[in-house]
Design a protein around this motif. Structure first.
Motif, PDB file in Angstrom:
ATOM      1  N   ARG A 486       0.834  -1.185   0.000  1.00  6.57           N
ATOM      2  CA  ARG A 486       0.000   0.000   0.000  1.00  6.57           C
ATOM      3  C   ARG A 486       0.870   1.237   0.000  1.00  6.57           C
ATOM      4  O   ARG A 486       1.833   1.345   0.766  1.00  6.57           O
ATOM      5  N   CYS A 487       0.535   2.163  -0.859  1.00  5.90           N
ATOM      6  CA  CYS A 487       1.223   3.454  -0.881  1.00  5.90           C
ATOM      7  C   CYS A 487       0.797   4.250   0.345  1.00  5.90           C
ATOM      8  O   CYS A 487      -0.222   3.971   0.993  1.00  5.90           O
ATOM      9  N   GLN A 488       1.551   5.286   0.681  1.00  3.37           N
ATOM     10  CA  GLN A 488       1.169   6.148   1.794  1.00  3.37           C
ATOM     11  C   GLN A 488      -0.152   6.854   1.542  1.00  3.37           C
ATOM     12  O   GLN A 488      -0.856   7.247   2.476  1.00  3.37           O
ATOM     13  N   CYS A 489      -0.515   6.975   0.251  1.00  3.67           N
ATOM     14  CA  CYS A 489      -1.802   7.594  -0.063  1.00  3.67           C
ATOM     15  C   CYS A 489      -2.961   6.642   0.180  1.00  3.67           C
ATOM     16  O   CYS A 489      -4.131   7.026   0.075  1.00  3.67           O
ATOM     17  N   GLY A 490      -2.662   5.369   0.475  1.00  8.19           N
ATOM     18  CA  GLY A 490      -3.687   4.394   0.765  1.00  8.19           C
ATOM     19  C   GLY A 490      -4.089   3.521  -0.396  1.00  8.19           C
ATOM     20  O   GLY A 490      -4.890   2.591  -0.238  1.00  8.19           O
ATOM     21  N   ARG A 491      -3.546   3.790  -1.550  1.00 10.33           N
ATOM     22  CA  ARG A 491      -3.946   3.045  -2.736  1.00 10.33           C
ATOM     23  C   ARG A 491      -2.972   1.899  -3.017  1.00 10.33           C
ATOM     24  O   ARG A 491      -1.854   1.883  -2.500  1.00 10.33           O
ATOM     25  N   CYS A 513       3.046   3.353  -7.363  1.00  5.37           N
ATOM     26  CA  CYS A 513       1.666   3.469  -6.901  1.00  5.37           C
ATOM     27  C   CYS A 513       0.731   3.677  -8.079  1.00  5.37           C
ATOM     28  O   CYS A 513       1.086   4.339  -9.069  1.00  5.37           O
ATOM     29  N   ARG A 515      -1.707   5.561  -8.178  1.00  5.44           N
ATOM     30  CA  ARG A 515      -2.067   6.979  -8.279  1.00  5.44           C
ATOM     31  C   ARG A 515      -0.849   7.880  -8.351  1.00  5.44           C
ATOM     32  O   ARG A 515      -0.744   8.761  -9.201  1.00  5.44           O
ATOM     33  N   CYS A 516       0.117   7.622  -7.460  1.00  5.32           N
ATOM     34  CA  CYS A 516       1.244   8.550  -7.291  1.00  5.32           C
ATOM     35  C   CYS A 516       2.401   8.283  -8.241  1.00  5.32           C
ATOM     36  O   CYS A 516       3.310   9.106  -8.370  1.00  5.32           O
ATOM     37  N   HIS A 532       5.954  11.817   5.946  1.00  2.00           N
ATOM     38  CA  HIS A 532       4.687  12.040   6.640  1.00  2.00           C
ATOM     39  C   HIS A 532       4.366  13.537   6.587  1.00  2.00           C
ATOM     40  O   HIS A 532       5.095  14.365   7.146  1.00  2.00           O
ATOM     41  N   ASP A 535      -1.639  16.193   2.823  1.00  7.45           N
ATOM     42  CA  ASP A 535      -1.673  16.004   1.365  1.00  7.45           C
ATOM     43  C   ASP A 535      -1.507  17.322   0.623  1.00  7.45           C
ATOM     44  O   ASP A 535      -1.198  17.325  -0.573  1.00  7.45           O
ATOM     45  N   ARG A 622       6.401  12.103  -2.290  1.00  6.66           N
ATOM     46  CA  ARG A 622       5.011  12.209  -1.831  1.00  6.66           C
ATOM     47  C   ARG A 622       4.342  13.366  -2.558  1.00  6.66           C
ATOM     48  O   ARG A 622       4.877  14.484  -2.604  1.00  6.66           O
TER      49      ARG A 622
END
Length: 633
Positions: A486-491, A513, A515-516, A532, A535, A622
């Motif tokens: 899982r990416c840090q973006c949640g996807r 990712c 998305r990213c 961290h 967004d 990020r």
């Protein structure tokens, strides 16, 4: 024509009464052996010389080396080759050297012979193979030597000689203990410069060039003596001095190759020849290539062979090399410690050189009387950090990643040369206290890491930031290693490894990712990063960005944060670079402040964190959106 220094005895014979009784005829010898073996306290060991004057001279020279009569410690098993070629008395004298004698057919199954499964009596054995040199052939004995090397608990020894008289003389020496006042340990090396050790008579590569090696070697009674240098089966070179294998008293086989001295004079200075047979030593270690070859694998006629000449001399034990090998500082260190501790020379040498050779290099002729424990072997495996550093330097310097005029090339090249030397077996053996060497490497790496990190601060789009594209073009995806994460973006994202195809590329790990896009790159065995933050933020806002480090080497790491190039003019990041201390578990973290100017265009951007440790640059990205302050109001 042979020069005078080859003459038998060389003036080194003593007037000490001989502990050996010499016999020319086989009948008298056989009777003497029977009497000797039956006696409760014999004082003289019978020797059949077969009218060999050189053996008589050797017995005279050996008189001051040996003390009391002692039965040799028998091997559990023995094999006698060609028993019909030996006089009766010799076979009888050899017999007590092993408890159980097997037929030569047992050599056809060497592993079973050594482990005891051949005759139903399992368990490690000690084994003696005895017989004339002509029977010591490659196909017969090489499998045995190799099998013994795989079983360190097995002790393998040989008794041999160029003829029955030589074998009789060598066997007789097994029945004498070294004299109590013979304790000198010596090492002469023509290939190890700088070697030093207290407690022994040592001449290293530099010293053999200036010392009177011949006088020192012939003028001393040696308990153990190692001779190390380049050579073949006829000689060992010690600068201008030559340890010679020629026995001028035995016949020559003109169908075999002979060295140049057979038809001319020696190619080395005649006054610096050292007749090995004249050296007074109870144990001789020949540490050169091919000095103890199998009978059908020798370069030269046996008349010229070092090992046979040593057996004809005073030594009751001869440790020789049966083929090529590359003994160096580790072997010299471990042999010295073994000699001083009274432990086995051949076991110590083979245990040491086994880290660099695919086969056993040394064999023992003679039964030995060493009982001490083997010394601890010098550590010759470099620390992983040296190997990691070397691989990275090779990739940076050897390929096209850095241009020829890159500012870091001179410093990287200097460190590469330093590390290359520090991983050699010789250097590792020299510097057994590894703490200072490792600290020096870490200091060098910290300094270079700082230079690399500073270059990223000045220009985030530098050559090293392109390393992952450069290496990726010269690599292939390891499809078996692709892992969903899982990416840090949640996807959903995928973690993958690219395996380098050439030495000038490195294995890399990436995370992509849905998305990213690309969110992380690192070299294997280097730190991983996580960014961290929120967004996004409004124009003019200040934002804390925390960067977490995982899987780093405990110590110091340089960490920086940059903004996308197309928005860089509209923000500031403070500080530009941080020194992060990594804990014992490989973790650490730090915080940066990202301040957006009121004029930065609202847009989708990204932040890039980079960490530099041990010349590896780890990257994490990020996505970060800038919102209009007016919309926020």
């Amino acid at each position: 024509m042979q020069p005078e220094p080859h003459g038998p005895g060389g003036g080194t014979a003593t007037l000490t009464p001989s502990p050996f009784s010499l016999f020319d005829d086989a009948g008298s010898y056989a009777a003497a052996v029977d009497t000797f073996l039956a006696a409760d306290a014999p004082t003289s060991v019978p020797v059949w010389t077969g009218e060999r004057t050189d053996l008589a001279a050797a017995a005279e020279r050996a008189a001051s080396l040996y003390g009391e009569v002692r039965r040799p410690a028998p091997r559990t098993h023995g094999v006698l080759l060609g028993p019909d070629t030996l006089p009766d008395g010799l076979s009888a004298l050899i017999a007590p050297c092993a408890l159980t004698w097997l037929d030569a057919d047992a050599l056809a199954a060497p592993l079973e012979l050594l482990t005891g499964t051949a005759d139903g009596t399992p368990g490690p054995r000690t084994l003696l193979v005895a017989g004339l040199y002509e029977h010591f052939t490659v196909d017969l004995l090489w499998p045995l030597v190799r099998a013994a090397a795989r079983h360190p608990e097995v002790r393998l020894s040989f008794l041999t000689g160029r003829d029955a008289a030589s074998l009789a003389w060598f066997t007789a020496k097994q029945y004498r203990a070294p004299a109590a006042d013979v304790h000198e340990v010596g090492l002469f090396t023509g290939v190890d410069r700088g070697l030093s050790r207290d407690g022994i008579h040592l001449r290293n590569e530099a010293e053999v060039a200036t010392a009177d090696v011949r006088a020192e070697m012939l003028g001393t009674r040696w308990r153990r003596l190692m001779l190390q240098g380049h050579g073949k089966d006829d000689s060992i070179n010690l600068a201008d001095f030559t340890v010679c294998g020629l026995n001028e008293t035995v016949g020559r086989d003109r169908t075999l190759v002979a060295p140049i001295c057979a038809t001319s004079t020696c190619y080395k200075p005649v006054d610096k020849l050292i007749q090995l047979r004249d050296v007074r030593a109870t144990e001789v270690v020949l540490s050169s290539c091919n000095n103890s070859p199998f009978a059908d694998a020798a370069v030269y006629d046996p008349k010229y062979q070092l090992m046979l000449n040593a057996i004809d001399g005073t030594a009751s034990d001869v440790i020789g090399a049966i083929t090529v090998h590359a003994s160096t500082r580790p072997e010299n260190i471990v042999w010295t410690e073994a000699a001083l501790a009274g432990s086995s020379s051949v076991a110590a040498l083979n245990a040491s050189i086994g880290t660099s050779e695919p086969f056993p290099a040394y064999v023992q002729f003679g039964l030995g009387d060493d009982t001490g424990d083997l010394p601890e072997l010098p550590a010759v495996e470099p620390e992983p950090l040296f190997l990691t550093t070397s691989a990275r330097l090779t990739a940076y310097l050897g390929g096209g990643l850095l241009p020829p005029n890159h500012a870091l090339r001179p410093r990287l090249g200097k460190l590469a040369a330093k590390v290359e030397g520090q991983v050699s077996r010789r250097d590792l053996a020299v510097h057994q206290e590894r703490g200072p060497v490792l600290r020096s490497l870490k200091d060098d790496l910290q300094s270079l890491d700082m230079a690399v990190a500073t270059a990223f601060v000045k220009d985030p789009e530098n050559e090293l930031s392109n390393a992952y594209a450069h290496f990726g073009e010269r690599s292939r995806i390891d499809l078996d290693g692709v892992t969903p994460v899982r990416c840090q973006c949640g996807r959903p994202a995928e973690r993958y490894t690219r395996r380098a195809l050439v030495p000038t590329a490195l294995d890399t790990e990436g995370v992509v990712c849905t998305r990213c896009g690309d969110v992380a790159f690192r070299l294997l065995d280097s730190p991983s990063l996580l960014i961290h933050s929120e967004d996004g933020a409004l124009q003019g806002a200040a934002n804390d960005v925390r960067v977490a480090v995982r899987e780093a080497r405990p110590g110091i790491l340089r960490l920086g944060l940059t903004f996308a190039s197309y928005g860089r003019a509209g923000c500031t990041i403070e500080p530009e670079l941080r020194k992060v201390r990594i804990a014992a578990d490989g973790t650490g973290e730090t915080t940066f402040t990202l301040t957006l100017s009121p004029e930065i265009p609202p847009h989708g951007y990204y932040m890039t964190a980079f960490a530099v440790q041990d010349l590896a640059v780890s990257i994490a990205r990020r996505n970060f959106g800038v919102l209009s302050a007016a919309d926020g109001d």
